[in-house]
Design an enzyme around this catalytic site. Structure first.
Site, PDB file in Angstrom:
ATOM      1  N   HIS A  23      36.679  33.083  42.742  1.00  0.00           N
ATOM      2  CA  HIS A  23      37.290  33.785  41.412  1.00  0.00           C
ATOM      3  C   HIS A  23      38.600  34.553  41.809  1.00  0.00           C
ATOM      4  O   HIS A  23      39.116  35.377  41.190  1.00  0.00           O
ATOM      5  CB  HIS A  23      36.255  34.873  40.984  1.00  0.00           C
ATOM      6  CG  HIS A  23      35.181  34.108  40.117  1.00  0.00           C
ATOM      7  ND1 HIS A  23      34.773  32.760  40.553  1.00  0.00           N
ATOM      8  CD2 HIS A  23      35.042  34.070  38.950  1.00  0.00           C
ATOM      9  CE1 HIS A  23      33.924  32.440  39.560  1.00  0.00           C
ATOM     10  NE2 HIS A  23      34.170  33.058  38.076  1.00  0.00           N
TER      11      HIS A  23
ATOM     12  N   ASP B  85      33.582  44.734  36.292  1.00  0.00           N
ATOM     13  CA  ASP B  85      33.380  44.385  35.016  1.00  0.00           C
ATOM     14  C   ASP B  85      32.617  43.240  34.849  1.00  0.00           C
ATOM     15  O   ASP B  85      31.687  42.875  33.817  1.00  0.00           O
ATOM     16  CB  ASP B  85      34.740  44.037  34.236  1.00  0.00           C
ATOM     17  CG  ASP B  85      35.492  45.362  34.053  1.00  0.00           C
ATOM     18  OD1 ASP B  85      34.784  46.512  34.571  1.00  0.00           O
ATOM     19  OD2 ASP B  85      36.680  45.184  33.724  1.00  0.00           O
TER      20      ASP B  85
ATOM     21  N   GLU C 274      36.949  53.485  30.640  1.00  0.00           N
ATOM     22  CA  GLU C 274      37.976  52.320  30.946  1.00  0.00           C
ATOM     23  C   GLU C 274      39.108  52.388  29.774  1.00  0.00           C
ATOM     24  O   GLU C 274      38.557  53.172  28.763  1.00  0.00           O
ATOM     25  CB  GLU C 274      37.417  50.811  30.913  1.00  0.00           C
ATOM     26  CG  GLU C 274      36.876  50.595  32.329  1.00  0.00           C
ATOM     27  CD  GLU C 274      36.725  49.126  32.677  1.00  0.00           C
ATOM     28  OE1 GLU C 274      37.180  48.251  31.680  1.00  0.00           O
ATOM     29  OE2 GLU C 274      36.265  48.577  33.677  1.00  0.00           O
TER      30      GLU C 274
HETATM   31  P1  FAD Z   1      36.678  34.629  46.471  1.00  0.00           P
HETATM   32  O1  FAD Z   1      37.917  34.272  45.477  1.00  0.00           O
HETATM   33  O2  FAD Z   1      36.025  33.493  47.004  1.00  0.00           O
HETATM   34  O3  FAD Z   1      37.466  35.378  47.970  1.00  0.00           O
HETATM   35  C1  FAD Z   1      38.319  36.419  47.714  1.00  0.00           C
HETATM   36  C2  FAD Z   1      38.970  36.775  49.273  1.00  0.00           C
HETATM   37  O4  FAD Z   1      38.028  37.289  49.898  1.00  0.00           O
HETATM   38  C3  FAD Z   1      39.442  35.473  49.884  1.00  0.00           C
HETATM   39  O5  FAD Z   1      40.508  35.861  50.921  1.00  0.00           O
HETATM   40  C4  FAD Z   1      38.319  35.147  50.727  1.00  0.00           C
HETATM   41  O6  FAD Z   1      38.709  34.457  51.930  1.00  0.00           O
HETATM   42  C5  FAD Z   1      37.583  36.619  51.174  1.00  0.00           C
HETATM   43  N1  FAD Z   1      36.346  36.389  51.127  1.00  0.00           N
HETATM   44  C6  FAD Z   1      35.260  35.727  50.284  1.00  0.00           C
HETATM   45  N2  FAD Z   1      34.046  36.229  50.937  1.00  0.00           N
HETATM   46  C7  FAD Z   1      34.245  36.792  51.840  1.00  0.00           C
HETATM   47  C8  FAD Z   1      33.471  37.239  52.840  1.00  0.00           C
HETATM   48  N3  FAD Z   1      31.787  37.149  52.742  1.00  0.00           N
HETATM   49  N4  FAD Z   1      33.683  37.904  53.918  1.00  0.00           N
HETATM   50  C9  FAD Z   1      35.138  38.041  53.975  1.00  0.00           C
HETATM   51  N5  FAD Z   1      35.872  37.676  53.245  1.00  0.00           N
HETATM   52  C10 FAD Z   1      35.198  36.979  52.129  1.00  0.00           C
HETATM   53  N6  FAD Z   1      37.570  42.587  40.562  1.00  0.00           N
HETATM   54  C11 FAD Z   1      37.459  43.801  40.448  1.00  0.00           C
HETATM   55  O7  FAD Z   1      37.618  44.652  41.190  1.00  0.00           O
HETATM   56  N7  FAD Z   1      36.949  44.512  39.122  1.00  0.00           N
HETATM   57  C12 FAD Z   1      36.631  43.543  38.229  1.00  0.00           C
HETATM   58  O8  FAD Z   1      36.185  44.041  36.863  1.00  0.00           O
HETATM   59  C13 FAD Z   1      36.852  42.335  38.151  1.00  0.00           C
HETATM   60  N8  FAD Z   1      36.568  41.139  37.081  1.00  0.00           N
HETATM   61  C14 FAD Z   1      36.758  39.897  37.493  1.00  0.00           C
HETATM   62  C15 FAD Z   1      36.733  39.284  36.416  1.00  0.00           C
HETATM   63  C16 FAD Z   1      36.836  38.011  36.483  1.00  0.00           C
HETATM   64  C17 FAD Z   1      36.653  36.968  35.339  1.00  0.00           C
HETATM   65  C18 FAD Z   1      37.510  37.384  37.798  1.00  0.00           C
HETATM   66  C19 FAD Z   1      37.580  35.835  37.696  1.00  0.00           C
HETATM   67  C20 FAD Z   1      37.867  38.298  38.682  1.00  0.00           C
HETATM   68  C21 FAD Z   1      37.726  39.507  38.402  1.00  0.00           C
HETATM   69  N9  FAD Z   1      37.808  40.440  39.751  1.00  0.00           N
HETATM   70  C22 FAD Z   1      37.610  41.642  39.635  1.00  0.00           C
HETATM   71  C23 FAD Z   1      38.455  39.909  40.787  1.00  0.00           C
HETATM   72  C24 FAD Z   1      37.613  39.699  42.019  1.00  0.00           C
HETATM   73  O9  FAD Z   1      36.874  41.070  42.420  1.00  0.00           O
HETATM   74  C25 FAD Z   1      38.244  38.933  43.000  1.00  0.00           C
HETATM   75  O10 FAD Z   1      38.830  37.836  42.497  1.00  0.00           O
HETATM   76  C26 FAD Z   1      37.194  38.579  44.154  1.00  0.00           C
HETATM   77  O11 FAD Z   1      37.897  38.207  45.226  1.00  0.00           O
HETATM   78  C27 FAD Z   1      36.273  37.637  43.693  1.00  0.00           C
HETATM   79  O12 FAD Z   1      35.058  37.457  44.515  1.00  0.00           O
HETATM   80  P2  FAD Z   1      34.951  36.111  44.934  1.00  0.00           P
HETATM   81  O13 FAD Z   1      33.572  36.406  45.580  1.00  0.00           O
HETATM   82  O14 FAD Z   1      34.926  34.787  44.023  1.00  0.00           O
HETATM   83  O15 FAD Z   1      35.840  35.839  46.143  1.00  0.00           O
END
Ligand code: FAD
Length: 524
Positions: free
Chosen positions: A102, A166, A282
């Site tokens: 994400h 969120d 918020e």
């Molecule tokens: P990824 O996008 O898969 O990874 C993000 C980063 O973390 C990459 O660098 C990856 O290599 C690294 N990573 C992933 N897993 C691990 C692990 N286990 N150990 C070490 N590194 C790792 N963020 C907020 O803070 N608050 C919000 O309310 C919020 N709302 C969101 C709503 C939507 C619809 C979306 C798309 C994103 C939102 N985000 C929010 C952002 C979100 O927190 C970040 O995009 C986060 O990185 C997404 O998590 P993911 O698990 O998909 O990680």
């Protein structure tokens, strides 16, 4: 090492190892003896075009980086083996943990490297992916777990974490690598302030348990560390008794000064155990683009839409302050009084307060409804040129004048949610890698744009103009979920934390293997 594959998979294994070694340009003859065994994970390494395609995309749909292979691990040892193999290779290859993908700028991608699909661990945890302690005080959670699953599992025990995002379809490892912020942050701090302990596999393939008292350097490095120091495979998250329901209120303002003054007043009551404090706060912008509701949440009763819309047309921007107070059987008779007391004297527009009463879980999972709606309209898997910023309180007025009332209204393209709400810096720990502005109160501002595949650049241009404005106006802005392309920009971003960040990288991932998609140490 004994090879324990049945005959056909033995050949597949040999084939994949050879392919991987050759595409990674690793010579078999050079260090046959030195290289660690990879055969225990070959059946989990995929070169399948559809796996590569999926690992080369993210929620942003802007960046595309194709890896050479994808690892679908079934154990922590699988991940450690892969890192070990790279670490001991003559030419180490890069490795990115992908949580739920994400990110919006390729942060979880590994161009020509290997992507580790963390969520594939879920089906191999045999029910141990989320484990609630007998006294309900903490949960041990796999880094690959989604927060929605953490919520559902902990609620069964009548407890829950206190700090959320969120949107809950994000992984624990993914949000802990960034911050994890939402309306609870002003009181409980971000998610990274709510971790007791973690297991992390470093860039040297060491599996390390870390906490504030044990291997603390790695603990603080990994929190907000953008995946640079290790892969988080377990986090111990504090829990508290879960409320049953929430009172959920939105109040509308046409005056930014009054809006921020009220926000700041409300977040000044922020003790973790202060029963008078709000549980969530918020804010967002309403602008003249269709319905006052958006994909992030629908809230306003349809019968009030005309009056809200006409107020937006009159003022061009309306500011929406959103708060929540939890309650349960013990507090159901007092919650209304408590809220009345808290909100007394606020300066929202008379007649523009709206209230809902919903289950706690429904409130936390509020964005799902919007996601399903957007998906049904084909508006979810589209480009997301997002910009998330932290702005010091002293400069939020200038930001409103120059950005919201200036750039945003002038360009007139913003349709997605625009969030704006304050947090208390004292709830963040400066030893962590996460970067925030240098003032006691700072605002988060999020432009959560969705666009078409051929017009995302218009939003990106707006983002660039906003950043340029901030620079020229001397607004000490920091990006959240940062995205930069040059080392200089990263050095500037980390400011006084850069030296430590770099030092920790040399210590925990000296061969610059992990999370290349962030483009901090792999930005050529
Ligand atoms: P990824 O996008 O898969 O990874 C993000 C980063 O973390 C990459 O660098 C990856 O290599 C690294 N990573 C992933 N897993 C691990 C692990 N286990 N150990 C070490 N590194 C790792 N963020 C907020 O803070 N608050 C919000 O309310 C919020 N709302 C969101 C709503 C939507 C619809 C979306 C798309 C994103 C939102 N985000 C929010 C952002 C979100 O927190 C970040 O995009 C986060 O990185 C997404 O998590 P993911 O698990 O998909 O990680």
């Amino acid at each position: 090492m004994a090879v324990s594959f049945p005959i056909p998979s033995y050949f597949t294994a040999i084939f994949i190892i050879s392919r991987l070694m050759s595409i990674m340009r690793i010579s078999k003859h050079w260090n046959n003896k030195l290289l660690p065994p990879l055969d225990n994970i070959t059946d989990k390494l995929s070169l399948d075009p559809s796996a590569l395609e999926s690992a080369s995309q993210d929620f942003g749909h802007i960046v595309k980086s194709i890896p050479k292979a994808v690892l679908q691990p079934s154990s922590i040892a699988d991940i450690a083996s892969l890192i070990n193999f790279s670490y001991n290779s003559s030419i180490p290859f890069t490795i990115a943990a992908k949580g739920h993908g994400h990110s919006v700028r390729g942060q979880a991608m590994a161009n020509d490297g290997v992507v580790v699909e963390m969520t594939s661990m879920k089906k191999h945890r045999n029910g141990t992916g989320i484990w609630v302690s007998n006294d309900g005080v903490y949960a041990d959670v796999g880094g690959e777990q989604l927060w929605i699953d953490v919520l559902n599992a902990t609620l069964k025990h009548g407890v829950a974490p206190v700090s959320w995002t969120d949107y809950l379809y994000l992984t624990v490892g993914g949000t802990l690598s960034n911050g994890g912020i939402s309306g609870q942050s002003f009181r409980y701090g971000p998610q990274i302030s709510n971790v007791y302990e973690m297991d992390v596999i470093t860039g040297k393939a060491e599996i390390v348990t870390c906490s504030p008292n044990k291997n603390s350097e790695l603990f603080y490095a990994a929190l907000g560390g953008l995946g640079q120091f290790g892969i988080i495979t377990r986090a111990r998250i504090p829990l508290e008794p879960a409320p049953k329901r929430v009172k959920w209120i939105r109040m509308l303002y046409n005056d930014f000064t009054a809006f921020t003054r009220d926000q700041e007043l409300l977040i000044s009551i922020n003790g973790r155990h202060d029963s008078h404090a709000l549980d969530y706060l918020e804010g967002s912008l309403l602008m003249d683009h269709g319905s006052p509701d958006n994909w992030r949440s629908s809230f306003f009763p349809p019968k009030h839409h005309p009056k809200i819309t006409s107020s937006i047309i009159n003022h061009r921007i309306i500011y929406c302050l959103e708060v929540v107070k939890h309650y349960d059987d013990q507090t159901q008779n007092t919650v209304d009084k408590e809220l009345e007391q808290l909100l007394k004297g606020l300066s929202y527009m008379p007649g523009f307060m709206f209230e809902k009463d919903v289950l706690y879980a429904e409130f936390l999972n509020r964005v799902l409804r919007g996601e399903l709606k957007a998906r049904s309209q084909g508006l979810w898997d589209v480009p997301h040129p997002w910009l998330n910023l932290f702005i010091p309180k002293s400069q939020i007025e200038g930001f409103n004048d120059g950005v919201f009332k200036g750039i945003v209204l002038e360009r007139n393209i913003t349709t997605g949610p625009v969030l704006v709400y304050p947090m208390n810096r004292k709830k963040w720990d400066d030893r962590m890698s996460a970067v925030v502005p240098d003032e006691e109160i700072f605002y988060t501002v999020g432009f959560l744009h969705s666009s078409g595949f051929d017009d995302w650049e218009a939003f990106d241009d707006q983002n660039k103009e906003i950043l340029k404005f901030c620079e020229e106006a001397g607004i000490g802005v920091k990006q959240y979920l940062p995205h930069f392309t040059s080392k200089d920009e990263w050095v500037h971003h980390f400011g006084s934390k850069w030296e430590t960040f770099q030092q920790r990288k040399f210590q925990f991932d000296p061969k610059m293997i992990l999370s290349p998609g962030q483009r901090i140490f792999n930005n050529n």
